[in-house]
Design a protein around this motif. Sequence first.
Motif, PDB file in Angstrom:
ATOM      1  N   LEU A 118       0.851  -1.181   0.000  1.00  0.00           N
ATOM      2  CA  LEU A 118       0.000   0.000   0.000  1.00  0.00           C
ATOM      3  C   LEU A 118       0.887   1.232   0.000  1.00  0.00           C
ATOM      4  CD1 LEU A 118      -2.573  -0.994   2.797  1.00  0.00           C
ATOM      5  CD2 LEU A 118      -3.025  -0.932   0.332  1.00  0.00           C
ATOM      6  N   THR A 119       0.440   2.283  -0.653  1.00  0.00           N
ATOM      7  CA  THR A 119       1.165   3.551  -0.611  1.00  0.00           C
ATOM      8  C   THR A 119       0.197   4.663  -0.215  1.00  0.00           C
ATOM      9  OG1 THR A 119       0.772   3.965  -2.973  1.00  0.00           O
ATOM     10  CG2 THR A 119       2.835   2.864  -2.367  1.00  0.00           C
TER      11      THR A 119
ATOM     12  N   GLY B 191      -4.362   1.546  17.590  1.00  0.00           N
ATOM     13  CA  GLY B 191      -2.946   1.474  17.294  1.00  0.00           C
ATOM     14  C   GLY B 191      -2.620   1.169  15.850  1.00  0.00           C
ATOM     15  N   ARG B 192      -3.622   1.198  14.980  1.00  0.00           N
ATOM     16  CA  ARG B 192      -3.380   0.913  13.570  1.00  0.00           C
ATOM     17  C   ARG B 192      -2.888   2.162  12.849  1.00  0.00           C
ATOM     18  NH1 ARG B 192      -9.130  -1.522  11.923  1.00  0.00           N
ATOM     19  NH2 ARG B 192      -9.667   0.503  12.848  1.00  0.00           N
TER      20      ARG B 192
ATOM     21  N   GLU C  34      -8.963   8.615   0.285  1.00  0.00           N
ATOM     22  CA  GLU C  34      -9.511   7.578   1.160  1.00  0.00           C
ATOM     23  C   GLU C  34      -8.452   7.114   2.155  1.00  0.00           C
ATOM     24  OE1 GLU C  34     -12.712   6.474   1.178  1.00  0.00           O
ATOM     25  OE2 GLU C  34     -13.060   8.096  -0.262  1.00  0.00           O
ATOM     26  N   THR C  35      -8.888   6.702   3.336  1.00  0.00           N
ATOM     27  CA  THR C  35      -7.964   6.222   4.356  1.00  0.00           C
ATOM     28  C   THR C  35      -8.104   4.719   4.541  1.00  0.00           C
ATOM     29  OG1 THR C  35      -9.546   6.673   6.146  1.00  0.00           O
ATOM     30  CG2 THR C  35      -7.951   8.413   5.587  1.00  0.00           C
ATOM     31  N   THR C  36      -6.986   4.107   4.900  1.00  0.00           N
ATOM     32  CA  THR C  36      -6.939   2.677   5.170  1.00  0.00           C
ATOM     33  C   THR C  36      -6.261   2.468   6.512  1.00  0.00           C
ATOM     34  OG1 THR C  36      -6.740   2.180   2.808  1.00  0.00           O
ATOM     35  CG2 THR C  36      -6.101   0.439   4.348  1.00  0.00           C
ATOM     36  N   ALA C  37      -6.819   1.602   7.339  1.00  0.00           N
ATOM     37  CA  ALA C  37      -6.210   1.265   8.625  1.00  0.00           C
ATOM     38  C   ALA C  37      -5.389  -0.003   8.453  1.00  0.00           C
ATOM     39  CB  ALA C  37      -7.288   1.057   9.686  1.00  0.00           C
TER      40      ALA C  37
END
Length: 262
Positions: A216-217, A227-228, A237-240
Amino acid sequence: MPTGTKAPRRRLALGEVASTNSVALEAARAGDPGPLWVTAERQMAGRGRRGRAWVSEPGNLYASWLVIDPAPLEHLSNLPLVASLGVRNALAKLTGADEELVAVKWPNDVLVRGRKAVGILLESERLPDSRMAVVIGCGVNVAHVPDGTPYEVTSLAREGVRCDLDAIFASVADEVERALAVFRRGEGFAAIRREWLAHAVGLGQACRVNLADGTLTGRFEALDERGRLILRGDDGETTAVSAGDLFFLESDERMAPPVSAV
């Protein structure tokens, strides 16, 4: 023991072992109640994250802390952050260390002048009586650095820190124990998270996270309440991300392994 008096620290100091984590887990299986520190002069089968070997020559610090049921299961995943903060604070207090140049890098690296100086590995095991044994293992590069790593490494000696191993162990033990006390079995994670972010490298920077099944970048935006790592992509968009190897594209991309690496 008088009320409010802290129990003496228990430490098993050994010469050459397979790994201090293994010795600590064996102690738990044998019924040791913890907390127990295990240290060794050398490891013959030291382990890093994802099964990587950890070079363990004499002159460095190899220490593992056995604790029993340190937190409910849903909070155990935050212990790497707790441990890395504790070790970071310990190194920052050593004679000769520049506190401003000792930092943490997600998920549990400790850096000195941007170079990795510590390896941390947590392992856990459910005991026959249903209690959870957790071992917090750390290797601190005191006199030696490993070769052939996918990232820049350093040692305390190289960075001008001149302390003997017992003094370094005492500082690490003090600060890891303090961090776990602040954590309070998960109830105090917000305080740990705030302090961790205050010493973190790379906030807002472009980065790449190597996962077990891909990459992922994006930009390192924050840590969430679990804590992710929160990664914001080019699309907004955000990714945990719960686990992975983090590389900052602006600083250590040249040291990063290929995206297919696991």
